[in-house]
Design a protein around this motif. Sequence first.
Motif, PDB file in Angstrom:
ATOM      1  N   ASP A 162       9.619   2.482   1.703  1.00 18.48           N
ATOM      2  CA  ASP A 162      10.501   2.945   0.625  1.00 18.48           C
ATOM      3  C   ASP A 162      11.296   1.819  -0.033  1.00 18.48           C
ATOM      4  O   ASP A 162      12.469   1.982  -0.363  1.00 18.48           O
ATOM      5  CB  ASP A 162      11.448   4.047   1.126  1.00 18.48           C
ATOM      6  CG  ASP A 162      10.682   5.288   1.548  1.00 18.48           C
ATOM      7  OD1 ASP A 162       9.710   5.642   0.864  1.00 18.48           O
ATOM      8  OD2 ASP A 162      11.052   5.894   2.575  1.00 18.48           O
ATOM      9  N   LYS A 174       5.871   0.000  -0.271  1.00 20.87           N
ATOM     10  CA  LYS A 174       5.676   1.433  -0.483  1.00 20.87           C
ATOM     11  C   LYS A 174       5.870   2.208   0.814  1.00 20.87           C
ATOM     12  O   LYS A 174       6.556   3.231   0.841  1.00 20.87           O
ATOM     13  CB  LYS A 174       4.281   1.686  -1.047  1.00 20.87           C
ATOM     14  CG  LYS A 174       3.996   3.127  -1.340  1.00 20.87           C
ATOM     15  CD  LYS A 174       2.604   3.318  -1.923  1.00 20.87           C
ATOM     16  CE  LYS A 174       2.338   4.790  -2.138  1.00 20.87           C
ATOM     17  NZ  LYS A 174       0.971   5.034  -2.615  1.00 20.87           N
ATOM     18  N   ASP A 175       5.280   1.705   1.904  1.00 26.87           N
ATOM     19  CA  ASP A 175       5.373   2.382   3.205  1.00 26.87           C
ATOM     20  C   ASP A 175       6.792   2.421   3.747  1.00 26.87           C
ATOM     21  O   ASP A 175       7.120   3.269   4.584  1.00 26.87           O
ATOM     22  CB  ASP A 175       4.466   1.696   4.229  1.00 26.87           C
ATOM     23  CG  ASP A 175       2.981   1.878   3.924  1.00 26.87           C
ATOM     24  OD1 ASP A 175       2.639   2.718   3.056  1.00 26.87           O
ATOM     25  OD2 ASP A 175       2.171   1.161   4.547  1.00 26.87           O
ATOM     26  N   SER A 230      11.607  -0.030  -3.290  1.00 27.11           N
ATOM     27  CA  SER A 230      11.138   0.149  -4.663  1.00 27.11           C
ATOM     28  C   SER A 230      11.533  -1.001  -5.584  1.00 27.11           C
ATOM     29  O   SER A 230      10.972  -1.151  -6.661  1.00 27.11           O
ATOM     30  CB  SER A 230      11.668   1.462  -5.231  1.00 27.11           C
ATOM     31  OG  SER A 230      13.080   1.465  -5.224  1.00 27.11           O
ATOM     32  N   THR A 258       2.874  -5.251  -1.242  1.00 24.05           N
ATOM     33  CA  THR A 258       3.291  -4.078  -2.018  1.00 24.05           C
ATOM     34  C   THR A 258       3.050  -2.792  -1.227  1.00 24.05           C
ATOM     35  O   THR A 258       3.832  -1.842  -1.327  1.00 24.05           O
ATOM     36  CB  THR A 258       2.607  -4.020  -3.396  1.00 24.05           C
ATOM     37  OG1 THR A 258       1.200  -4.091  -3.240  1.00 24.05           O
ATOM     38  CG2 THR A 258       3.085  -5.148  -4.291  1.00 24.05           C
ATOM     39  N   LYS A 259       1.989  -2.770  -0.411  1.00 25.45           N
ATOM     40  CA  LYS A 259       1.777  -1.606   0.455  1.00 25.45           C
ATOM     41  C   LYS A 259       2.915  -1.492   1.475  1.00 25.45           C
ATOM     42  O   LYS A 259       3.412  -0.398   1.743  1.00 25.45           O
ATOM     43  CB  LYS A 259       0.432  -1.704   1.178  1.00 25.45           C
ATOM     44  CG  LYS A 259       0.147  -0.493   2.067  1.00 25.45           C
ATOM     45  CD  LYS A 259      -1.164  -0.617   2.802  1.00 25.45           C
ATOM     46  CE  LYS A 259      -1.501   0.585   3.645  1.00 25.45           C
ATOM     47  NZ  LYS A 259      -0.436   1.209   4.393  1.00 25.45           N
TER      48      LYS A 259
END
Length: 68
Positions: free
Chosen positions: A47, A44-45, A49, A40-41
């Motif tokens: 983009d 996020k890193d 979603s 999940t990191k």
Amino acid sequence: MNRQYNNQGEKWTALYVRLSRDDENEGDSNSIQHQIEILTKYCKDHDISRYQIYKDDGFSGTNFAGVR
């Protein structure tokens, strides 16, 4: 899972995590939680979603043969 996709080809990312043999007796194992955090990191890193997490907590490479 039942998803409706728009005409523009909405893309989703599958995040697959599985049990580590070292953790197989601990329920929702620490390795599963750690894998989810890492993935999940990453999303996020970068983009990302739209993702869905799939997990095999309880199946390792040693006991997976009968699972379909």
